[in-house]
Write an enzyme that holds these catalytic residues in place. Structure first.
Site, short mmCIF file in Angstrom:
data_model
loop_
_atom_site.label_atom_id
_atom_site.label_comp_id
_atom_site.label_asym_id
_atom_site.label_seq_id
_atom_site.Cartn_x
_atom_site.Cartn_y
_atom_site.Cartn_z
N ARG A 158 1.65 -8.89 9.38
CA ARG A 158 1.64 -8.54 10.80
C ARG A 158 0.74 -9.47 11.62
O ARG A 158 0.99 -9.70 12.80
CB ARG A 158 1.22 -7.08 11.00
CG ARG A 158 2.20 -6.12 10.36
CD ARG A 158 2.09 -4.70 10.89
NE ARG A 158 2.72 -3.78 9.98
CZ ARG A 158 4.03 -3.58 9.87
NH1 ARG A 158 4.87 -4.26 10.64
NH2 ARG A 158 4.52 -2.71 9.00
N ASP A 196 0.00 0.20 13.20
CA ASP A 196 0.37 -1.16 12.76
C ASP A 196 0.57 -2.12 13.94
O ASP A 196 0.73 -3.32 13.73
CB ASP A 196 1.66 -1.11 11.93
CG ASP A 196 1.43 -0.41 10.59
OD1 ASP A 196 0.27 -0.38 10.12
OD2 ASP A 196 2.40 0.11 10.01
N GLY A 217 0.83 -1.21 0.00
CA GLY A 217 0.00 0.00 0.00
C GLY A 217 0.86 1.25 0.00
O GLY A 217 0.52 2.26 -0.63
N LYS A 265 -6.58 -2.39 6.22
CA LYS A 265 -5.16 -2.72 6.14
C LYS A 265 -5.01 -3.97 5.24
O LYS A 265 -5.92 -4.32 4.50
CB LYS A 265 -4.59 -2.94 7.53
CG LYS A 265 -4.55 -1.67 8.38
CD LYS A 265 -3.59 -0.65 7.79
CE LYS A 265 -3.57 0.65 8.54
NZ LYS A 265 -2.80 1.69 7.85
N ARG A 291 -7.79 -2.73 -1.57
CA ARG A 291 -7.59 -1.62 -0.61
C ARG A 291 -7.91 -0.27 -1.28
O ARG A 291 -7.54 -0.05 -2.43
CB ARG A 291 -6.18 -1.67 -0.05
CG ARG A 291 -5.97 -2.96 0.74
CD ARG A 291 -4.62 -3.02 1.37
NE ARG A 291 -4.42 -1.95 2.34
CZ ARG A 291 -3.25 -1.66 2.88
NH1 ARG A 291 -2.18 -2.36 2.53
NH2 ARG A 291 -3.14 -0.69 3.75
C1 S3P Z 1 2.66 3.90 6.30
C2 S3P Z 1 1.54 4.49 6.84
C3 S3P Z 1 0.48 3.72 7.53
C4 S3P Z 1 0.97 2.34 7.95
C5 S3P Z 1 1.72 1.64 6.84
C6 S3P Z 1 2.93 2.46 6.41
C7 S3P Z 1 3.66 4.77 5.62
O1 S3P Z 1 -0.60 3.54 6.63
O2 S3P Z 1 -0.11 1.55 8.35
O3 S3P Z 1 2.18 0.37 7.27
O4 S3P Z 1 4.80 4.31 5.38
O5 S3P Z 1 3.31 5.91 5.31
P1 S3P Z 1 -1.79 4.64 6.52
O6 S3P Z 1 -1.25 5.85 5.88
O7 S3P Z 1 -2.84 3.95 5.67
O8 S3P Z 1 -2.25 4.86 7.93
#
Ligand code: S3P
Length: 433
Positions: free
Chosen positions: A394, A319, A99, A346, A127
């Site tokens: 995770r 996380d 993501g 997530k 997602r």
């Molecule tokens: C991340 C932001 C978070 C986190 C992901 C990594 C990042 O996601 O959960 O593992 O590196 O910017 P969200 O922006 O969807 O909260």
């Protein structure tokens, strides 16, 4: 990728002991490739996280014509000296399960003179991307995605991005970072207002590479710029990876461990704040503060008490919530976690998968639309059927820690998803056994 492997989860009859340097921070590793790629000169990144997710970011930049070398955990990036010197990929970019790669690259690549296609695995393709596509489209990006919301998508050639004033409807560092990348390429000052403060690694790294953002609490002003200077980046240990061992050591009798040079960025240290609230004792030593703070954390087995975790606290621990749920099963009293609805989008719906899996081991958990109620003091036992990561790294590692606490013989299905963020997790666990 399909995650198929079933493993016997390990046990630590005498607790966890010794010292460990966990792998580099995932968020910082991704961003180091992005800034390295647009900087002038050669960026060298030490202690880079060579996990599946970060390798997808490297793969994308290689397809964009950036020369990137990997030697052990050192990554060297030959910068292009701006956003406008990439070459058109001859294949769609494969985002895998990542993501962070997807959302950050959407903003980063929203003003290229050619079309770019992106796709991801089955979980990533479910997602939501409207959280970045909507504001980027307002800025003038031209993105056609499945249902305007999901991978696969095409980022169409575009030569204009307009500055915007935008209030982020979700607390998300991925969305914020995506809009910062686009704002750097816009025709004026972009003003972003965060819902809550989220991890600030993009902002810190822009500063390290000689750029400048104006920040005041939840307000960020991005001025167009693309003159960045290559840097040496030393990635601290990932606190999200360290968290598995912090909770394991606190909950498995006889344990005492030290985790070396873990990232201690205040926008990420919610697991330590949760441990504080649970009454846990730990020490931090050898603190350093280059562009990101880090230190050694020593923690041992101890009793914990139930806590409440609310919306404002979630971004710094987003996380690690599955691990707080696990710790709460061992704590005295009832823990209530609320304002955590982001967990539903997530790598899996983590409110559902955490509940389903820990109940197999005897936990007393009630899922809520935005969190959990956990009655503590449970003696966890071996699951009578295999536990399942559901393809979520995770969740897989949290269940491995649950099995350590149970002292059980559970099996874990879809265990290889762990390589998304921590390929040597089981080897490192063995080092502490
Ligand atoms: C991340 C932001 C978070 C986190 C992901 C990594 C990042 O996601 O959960 O593992 O590196 O910017 P969200 O922006 O969807 O909260």
């Amino acid at each position: 990728m399909k995650y198929m492997t079933t493993v016997d989860l390990p046990k630590v009859p005498n607790g966890l002991h010794g010292q460990l340097a966990v792998p580099g921070d995932k968020s910082i590793s991704h961003r180091s490739v992005m800034l390295g790629a647009i900087s002038k000169g050669t960026t060298v990144v030490d202690h880079f996280l060579l996990s599946d997710d970060c390798l997808h970011t490297i793969g994308a930049f290689r397809q964009l014509g950036v020369n990137i070398q990997i030697e052990n955990d050192q990554v060297t990036i030959e910068g292009k000296g701006g956003f406008n010197h990439f070459t058109q990929p001859d294949q769609p970019l494969d985002m895998g399960n990542s993501g962070t790669s997807t959302r950050l690259l959407l903003g980063f690549l929203s003003k290229q003179p050619f079309d770019i296609e992106m796709f991801g695995d089955a979980s990533l393709s479910k997602r939501p991307l409207d959280r970045v596509i909507n504001p980027l489209s307002k800025m003038g990006a031209n993105i056609s995605a499945t249902d305007n919301n999901f991978l696969p998508l095409t980022l169409h050639a575009n030569n204009q991005l307009n500055a915007i004033d935008y209030k982020l409807p979700v607390a998300s560092a991925q969305v914020k970072s995506s809009l910062i990348w686009a704002g750097l390429q816009a025709d004026g000052k972009t003003h972003l207002t965060e819902k809550l403060i989220t991890r600030d690694h993009t902002e810190k790294m822009i500063d390290q590479f000689g750029g400048h953002l104006d920040q005041d609490d939840v307000n960020i002003t991005v001025t167009p710029q693309d003159q960045f200077k290559a840097q040496h980046v030393d990635v601290p240990g990932d606190i999200s990876s360290a968290a598995f061992f912090l909770i394991a050591a606190a909950c498995v009798p006889g344990s005492e461990i030290t985790l070396k040079q873990v990232g201690l960025n205040q926008t990420r240290d919610g697991i330590l704040q949760a441990l504080d609230k649970m009454g846990a004792q730990y020490t931090i030593s050898n603190e350093s503060n280059d562009s990101e703070p880090a230190g050694d954390i020593t923690i041992g087995y101890q009793s914990l008490t139930a806590i409440n975790v609310e919306a404002a606290e979630i971004p710094a621990v987003v996380d690690e919530v599955p691990l707080i749920v696990l710790a709460a099963t061992q704590a005295k009293g009832t823990t209530i976690i609320s304002g955590a609805e982001e967990l539903r989008v997530k790598e899996t719906d983590r409110i559902a998968t955490v509940t389903e899996e820990l109940i197999k081991m005897g936990a007393d958990i009630t899922p809520k639309s935005d969190g959990f109620v956990i009655n503590g003091g449970t003696k966890l036992h071996t699951a009578s059927e295999p536990l399942d990561s559901h393809g979520d790294h995770r969740i897989g590692m949290m269940l491995a820690v649950a099995n350590l606490i149970a002292g059980g013989d559970s099996l874990l299905d879809n265990a290889d998803s762990i390589s998304v963020s921590y390929p040597q997790f089981f080897e490192d666990l063995k080092q502490l056994s």
